[in-house]
Scaffold this motif. Structure first.
Motif, short mmCIF file in Angstrom:
data_model
loop_
_atom_site.label_atom_id
_atom_site.label_comp_id
_atom_site.label_asym_id
_atom_site.label_seq_id
_atom_site.Cartn_x
_atom_site.Cartn_y
_atom_site.Cartn_z
N PRO A 55 0.80 -1.22 0.00
CA PRO A 55 0.00 0.00 0.00
C PRO A 55 0.84 1.28 0.00
CG PRO A 55 -0.89 -1.56 1.57
CD PRO A 55 0.43 -2.11 1.11
N TYR A 59 1.01 4.04 -2.96
CA TYR A 59 0.73 5.44 -2.65
C TYR A 59 1.87 6.35 -3.13
CZ TYR A 59 -0.70 9.59 -0.11
OH TYR A 59 -1.07 10.87 0.21
N THR A 74 -4.95 10.42 -5.23
CA THR A 74 -4.92 10.09 -3.81
C THR A 74 -6.22 10.44 -3.10
OG1 THR A 74 -3.93 12.23 -3.24
CG2 THR A 74 -2.42 10.42 -3.74
N PHE A 77 -7.54 8.07 -0.36
CA PHE A 77 -6.61 7.75 0.73
C PHE A 77 -6.69 8.85 1.80
CE2 PHE A 77 -4.86 5.62 -2.94
CZ PHE A 77 -4.38 4.42 -2.45
N LEU A 94 -1.42 5.64 7.02
CA LEU A 94 -2.13 5.69 5.75
C LEU A 94 -3.37 4.81 5.83
CD1 LEU A 94 -2.11 6.47 2.66
CD2 LEU A 94 -0.88 4.31 2.29
N THR A 96 -6.21 3.05 3.67
CA THR A 96 -6.43 2.64 2.29
C THR A 96 -7.92 2.68 1.96
OG1 THR A 96 -6.62 0.33 2.93
CG2 THR A 96 -4.41 1.12 2.31
N TYR A 100 -9.58 0.11 -4.93
CA TYR A 100 -8.79 1.05 -5.73
C TYR A 100 -8.33 0.32 -6.98
CZ TYR A 100 -5.91 5.11 -6.62
OH TYR A 100 -5.40 6.25 -7.17
#
Length: 149
Positions: A55, A59, A74, A77, A94, A96, A100
């Protein structure tokens, strides 16, 4: 030119009808030859931003890609900072998205969803897959530099 669709989805999330529909639509694109390959990857709900895991790598790839593309990849996120109560150190976390999508052309990132276009239009995962199915540009032509899929 080879096209690879990658579907990332949260592990340990109750399976829902929308997620099932996204997975089914992605599989249909693969079986009908609209994409050359389709992969599915489960990922955690949260991960430390300083860890070396898929992940975080994705990113970072997205933020690098966004520097040259007129798309905000993004959007789904979230990043927040938490303080460890034992060590009193701060750590970026982060979050998720539930699902995605990335589309690669010959190994290069060519499109993502969900995302936000420069005019503020939000492209959903379903919109993205429907556009690929129809042979259209999943990022539409609202942007001069939108990437065809």
């Amino acid at each position: 030119m080879t096209a690879t669709l990658r579907v990332y989805h949260r592990a340990y999330t109750p399976i829902s009808k929308p997620l099932n529909e996204i997975v089914a639509a992605a599989r249909t694109l693969d079986t009908t030859g609209k994409v050359d390959a389709c992969t599915f990857t489960e990922w955690p709900t949260t991960v430390a931003l300083d860890s070396d895991c898929e992940p975080v790598r994705l990113y970072e790839t997205l933020t690098d890609w966004a520097e040259s593309e007129p798309v905000d990849p993004t959007t789904p996120f979230r990043i927040h900072t938490r303080t460890n109560p034992v060590t009193d150190t701060e750590q970026a976390i982060l979050h998720t998205p539930v699902v995605y999508l990335t589309l690669e052309r010959d190994g290069d990132l060519a499109g993502v969803a969900p995302c936000t276009l420069p005019d503020g239009t939000h492209v959903t995962a379903r919109d993205f897959l429907d556009a690929i199915q129809d042979g259209d540009d999943p990022l539409d032509d609202r942007s001069i530099d939108a990437i065809p899929a």
